[in-house]
Scaffold this motif. Sequence first.
Motif, PDB file in Angstrom:
ATOM      1  N   ILE A 263     -17.184  -8.376 -13.927  1.00 45.07           N
ATOM      2  CA  ILE A 263     -16.706  -7.248 -14.755  1.00 45.07           C
ATOM      3  C   ILE A 263     -15.368  -6.787 -14.220  1.00 45.07           C
ATOM      4  O   ILE A 263     -15.222  -6.569 -13.009  1.00 45.07           O
ATOM      5  CB  ILE A 263     -17.681  -6.047 -14.655  1.00 45.07           C
TER       6      ILE A 263
ATOM      7  N   GLY B 187     -11.917  -4.024 -15.056  1.00 46.91           N
ATOM      8  CA  GLY B 187     -11.348  -2.967 -15.883  1.00 46.91           C
ATOM      9  C   GLY B 187      -9.877  -3.289 -16.097  1.00 46.91           C
ATOM     10  O   GLY B 187      -9.532  -4.274 -16.758  1.00 46.91           O
TER      11      GLY B 187
ATOM     12  N   GLY C 274      -7.843  -4.191 -13.710  1.00 47.66           N
ATOM     13  CA  GLY C 274      -7.348  -5.135 -12.700  1.00 47.66           C
ATOM     14  C   GLY C 274      -6.372  -4.504 -11.719  1.00 47.66           C
ATOM     15  O   GLY C 274      -5.504  -5.181 -11.180  1.00 47.66           O
ATOM     16  N   SER C 275      -6.541  -3.194 -11.445  1.00 53.70           N
ATOM     17  CA  SER C 275      -5.566  -2.533 -10.561  1.00 53.70           C
ATOM     18  C   SER C 275      -6.036  -2.462  -9.121  1.00 53.70           C
ATOM     19  O   SER C 275      -5.359  -1.889  -8.272  1.00 53.70           O
ATOM     20  CB  SER C 275      -5.246  -1.127 -11.084  1.00 53.70           C
ATOM     21  N   ASN C 276      -7.211  -3.041  -8.862  1.00 52.38           N
ATOM     22  CA  ASN C 276      -7.670  -3.094  -7.467  1.00 52.38           C
ATOM     23  C   ASN C 276      -8.130  -4.512  -7.137  1.00 52.38           C
ATOM     24  O   ASN C 276      -8.987  -4.704  -6.296  1.00 52.38           O
ATOM     25  CB  ASN C 276      -8.815  -2.089  -7.262  1.00 52.38           C
TER      26      ASN C 276
ATOM     27  N   THR D 184      -9.314   1.941 -15.004  1.00 51.23           N
ATOM     28  CA  THR D 184     -10.193   2.426 -16.068  1.00 51.23           C
ATOM     29  C   THR D 184     -11.238   3.363 -15.466  1.00 51.23           C
ATOM     30  O   THR D 184     -11.441   3.399 -14.246  1.00 51.23           O
ATOM     31  CB  THR D 184     -10.946   1.267 -16.733  1.00 51.23           C
TER      32      THR D 184
ATOM     33  N   GLY E 226     -10.096   8.182  -5.795  1.00 52.16           N
ATOM     34  CA  GLY E 226      -9.651   9.540  -5.483  1.00 52.16           C
ATOM     35  C   GLY E 226      -8.193   9.561  -5.110  1.00 52.16           C
ATOM     36  O   GLY E 226      -7.609   8.533  -4.770  1.00 52.16           O
TER      37      GLY E 226
ATOM     38  N   VAL F 184     -20.919  -0.155 -14.979  1.00 50.59           N
ATOM     39  CA  VAL F 184     -20.759   1.174 -15.577  1.00 50.59           C
ATOM     40  C   VAL F 184     -20.421   1.011 -17.049  1.00 50.59           C
ATOM     41  O   VAL F 184     -19.472   0.304 -17.404  1.00 50.59           O
ATOM     42  CB  VAL F 184     -19.622   1.968 -14.894  1.00 50.59           C
TER      43      VAL F 184
ATOM     44  N   ARG G 252       3.926  10.576  -6.738  1.00 46.22           N
ATOM     45  CA  ARG G 252       3.643   9.131  -6.669  1.00 46.22           C
ATOM     46  C   ARG G 252       4.919   8.313  -6.788  1.00 46.22           C
ATOM     47  O   ARG G 252       5.149   7.375  -6.027  1.00 46.22           O
ATOM     48  CB  ARG G 252       2.714   8.705  -7.814  1.00 46.22           C
TER      49      ARG G 252
HETATM   50  C1  LIG Z   1       0.110   1.683  -8.096  1.00 48.42           C
HETATM   51  C2  LIG Z   1      -1.360   1.893  -7.803  1.00 48.42           C
HETATM   52  C3  LIG Z   1      -1.794   3.132  -7.337  1.00 48.42           C
HETATM   53  C4  LIG Z   1      -3.152   3.345  -7.068  1.00 48.42           C
HETATM   54  N1  LIG Z   1      -3.553   4.571  -6.623  1.00 48.42           N
HETATM   55  C5  LIG Z   1      -4.850   4.786  -6.366  1.00 48.42           C
HETATM   56  C6  LIG Z   1      -5.291   6.074  -5.920  1.00 48.42           C
HETATM   57  O1  LIG Z   1      -4.515   7.016  -5.768  1.00 48.42           O
HETATM   58  N2  LIG Z   1      -6.606   6.235  -5.653  1.00 48.42           N
HETATM   59  C7  LIG Z   1      -7.512   5.229  -5.820  1.00 48.42           C
HETATM   60  O2  LIG Z   1      -8.708   5.451  -5.584  1.00 48.42           O
HETATM   61  N3  LIG Z   1      -7.135   3.997  -6.248  1.00 48.42           N
HETATM   62  C8  LIG Z   1      -5.831   3.762  -6.520  1.00 48.42           C
HETATM   63  N4  LIG Z   1      -5.436   2.524  -6.957  1.00 48.42           N
HETATM   64  C9  LIG Z   1      -6.429   1.434  -7.049  1.00 48.42           C
HETATM   65  C10 LIG Z   1      -7.113   1.304  -8.432  1.00 48.42           C
HETATM   66  O3  LIG Z   1      -6.290   1.824  -9.486  1.00 48.42           O
HETATM   67  C11 LIG Z   1      -8.468   2.008  -8.449  1.00 48.42           C
HETATM   68  O4  LIG Z   1      -9.347   1.438  -7.493  1.00 48.42           O
HETATM   69  C12 LIG Z   1      -9.144   1.940  -9.829  1.00 48.42           C
HETATM   70  O5  LIG Z   1     -10.274   2.766  -9.822  1.00 48.42           O
HETATM   71  C13 LIG Z   1      -9.564   0.525 -10.225  1.00 48.42           C
HETATM   72  O6  LIG Z   1      -9.891   0.556 -11.607  1.00 48.42           O
HETATM   73  P1  LIG Z   1      -9.741  -0.761 -12.506  1.00 48.42           P
HETATM   74  O7  LIG Z   1     -10.261  -0.424 -13.851  1.00 48.42           O
HETATM   75  O8  LIG Z   1      -8.351  -1.263 -12.467  1.00 48.42           O
HETATM   76  O9  LIG Z   1     -10.739  -1.744 -11.763  1.00 48.42           O
HETATM   77  P2  LIG Z   1     -10.560  -3.310 -11.457  1.00 48.42           P
HETATM   78  O10 LIG Z   1      -9.411  -3.496 -10.536  1.00 48.42           O
HETATM   79  O11 LIG Z   1     -10.555  -4.072 -12.722  1.00 48.42           O
HETATM   80  O12 LIG Z   1     -11.904  -3.577 -10.652  1.00 48.42           O
HETATM   81  C14 LIG Z   1     -12.101  -3.001  -9.377  1.00 48.42           C
HETATM   82  C15 LIG Z   1     -13.567  -3.170  -8.981  1.00 48.42           C
HETATM   83  O13 LIG Z   1     -14.379  -2.387  -9.837  1.00 48.42           O
HETATM   84  C16 LIG Z   1     -15.312  -3.235 -10.531  1.00 48.42           C
HETATM   85  N5  LIG Z   1     -15.441  -2.708 -11.883  1.00 48.42           N
HETATM   86  C17 LIG Z   1     -14.453  -2.441 -12.783  1.00 48.42           C
HETATM   87  N6  LIG Z   1     -14.972  -1.926 -13.898  1.00 48.42           N
HETATM   88  C18 LIG Z   1     -16.311  -1.848 -13.702  1.00 48.42           C
HETATM   89  C19 LIG Z   1     -17.400  -1.388 -14.478  1.00 48.42           C
HETATM   90  N7  LIG Z   1     -17.246  -0.884 -15.698  1.00 48.42           N
HETATM   91  N8  LIG Z   1     -18.653  -1.462 -13.939  1.00 48.42           N
HETATM   92  C20 LIG Z   1     -18.846  -1.980 -12.709  1.00 48.42           C
HETATM   93  N9  LIG Z   1     -17.853  -2.436 -11.925  1.00 48.42           N
HETATM   94  C21 LIG Z   1     -16.599  -2.365 -12.419  1.00 48.42           C
HETATM   95  C22 LIG Z   1     -14.734  -4.634 -10.492  1.00 48.42           C
HETATM   96  O14 LIG Z   1     -15.757  -5.602 -10.594  1.00 48.42           O
HETATM   97  C23 LIG Z   1     -14.058  -4.618  -9.131  1.00 48.42           C
HETATM   98  O15 LIG Z   1     -14.992  -4.862  -8.113  1.00 48.42           O
HETATM   99  C24 LIG Z   1      -4.088   2.290  -7.257  1.00 48.42           C
HETATM  100  C25 LIG Z   1      -3.636   1.048  -7.739  1.00 48.42           C
HETATM  101  C26 LIG Z   1      -2.301   0.854  -8.014  1.00 48.42           C
HETATM  102  C27 LIG Z   1      -1.845  -0.474  -8.562  1.00 48.42           C
END
Ligand SMILES: Cc1cc2nc3c(=O)[nH]c(=O)nc-3n(C[C@H](O)[C@H](O)[C@H](O)COP(=O)(O)OP(=O)(O)OC[C@H]3O[C@@H](n4cnc5c(N)ncnc54)[C@H](O)[C@@H]3O)c2cc1C
Length: 305
Positions: free
Chosen positions: A64, A66, A68-70, A133, A143, A189, A215
């Motif tokens: 899964i 979202g 792709g930011s982590n 997401t 956070g 989720v 930021r």
């Molecule tokens: C410039 C930048 C700044 C950032 N600042 C912060 C910050 O201030 N604080 C912070 O906490 N993070 C920050 N991040 C990291 C990131 O944005 C967060 O961790 C965010 O919550 C990841 O969401 P995503 O939808 O991109 O998840 P993804 O990167 O797509 O996935 C991350 C993880 O979550 C899992 N996942 C995603 N969606 C679901 C779902 N629906 N159900 C179950 N598992 C799921 C995936 O399998 C993976 O293990 C930042 C990233 C960038 C690039």
Amino acid sequence: MNEAFYQKLKTILNDKQIMIEEPLARHTTFEIGGPAQFLVLPESISQVTAAIKLCREENMPYYIMGNGSNLLVGDKGYRGTIIKLSQAFGKISVDERQYIVRAQAGILLSRLAAEIAEYSLTGFEFAAGIPGTLGGAVTMNAGAYDGDISQSILKAVVLDQEGSILRLTKEELKMGYRTTAIQDNHYIVLEAAFGFKPGSKEEIISKINDLNARRREKQPLEYPSAGSTFKRPVGYYAGKLIMDSGLRGYQVGNAQVSEKHCGFVINKGGATAGEVIALISYIIETVNHKFGVVLEPEVKLLGDF
Ligand SMILES: Cc1cc2nc3c(=O)[nH]c(=O)nc-3n(C[C@H](O)[C@H](O)[C@H](O)COP(=O)(O)OP(=O)(O)OC[C@H]3O[C@@H](n4cnc5c(N)ncnc54)[C@H](O)[C@@H]3O)c2cc1C
């Protein structure tokens, strides 16, 4: 191409919702990653559950994602099906009398924060600049600044490993620093509900603008990255340890320790996952050697490297 699996996917999703051999570099903020065998974009809970059921029945690995930011995806990509929960799975509803907001997992935090601000509700400003997401944020207990998801979440609707839908309370979510019961149990989720307080729309928007400006000033947002590469070690800041280890600007190929914020590994352009991994390993080794602190990556690794 696995034609038989593709035909079965087509009974659940339309052609536009299925991508074949899709480069994951297009779906990650690092802009790195080889192709996914299949990438699907469900738009409803029933499509998510049916896609997962099919993958299980067919022994097809799935993951899964979202926004792709982590994520750091390997250069050889992912042999399996990526189930991407994005905007099309991002409905919001607001109960104005009880100050409760419900949203589906695919909504971007920036959009959700803007919507919550429109209703003059306060408590989600911290999330507006996190480029993920809702599903990713709940999973990670994301956070920033003075807030995290655990502060306002009331419930999450998740799918468990057996395909059953569970409604978890805040206590059952067991949220800690970037840890949750969702990660521990590999739940998915689907939706979450939050409780906020009424506030002044002007102040809420001004706080969001202020945090976003901070930021832009402090973080290398002009380069692709996955945000903070490492978790914050107890009693330290990862960025400071890396800087004090003399690694500011250190580069492996086109992967670099950001000169603006040493807690970020950035893609200077055309970096490979292999280069990022080599840089991460070098940082861990150097910081451990110098300060005796073992940094733990916050970024999740996916696929074949
Ligand atoms: C410039 C930048 C700044 C950032 N600042 C912060 C910050 O201030 N604080 C912070 O906490 N993070 C920050 N991040 C990291 C990131 O944005 C967060 O961790 C965010 O919550 C990841 O969401 P995503 O939808 O991109 O998840 P993804 O990167 O797509 O996935 C991350 C993880 O979550 C899992 N996942 C995603 N969606 C679901 C779902 N629906 N159900 C179950 N598992 C799921 C995936 O399998 C993976 O293990 C930042 C990233 C960038 C690039």
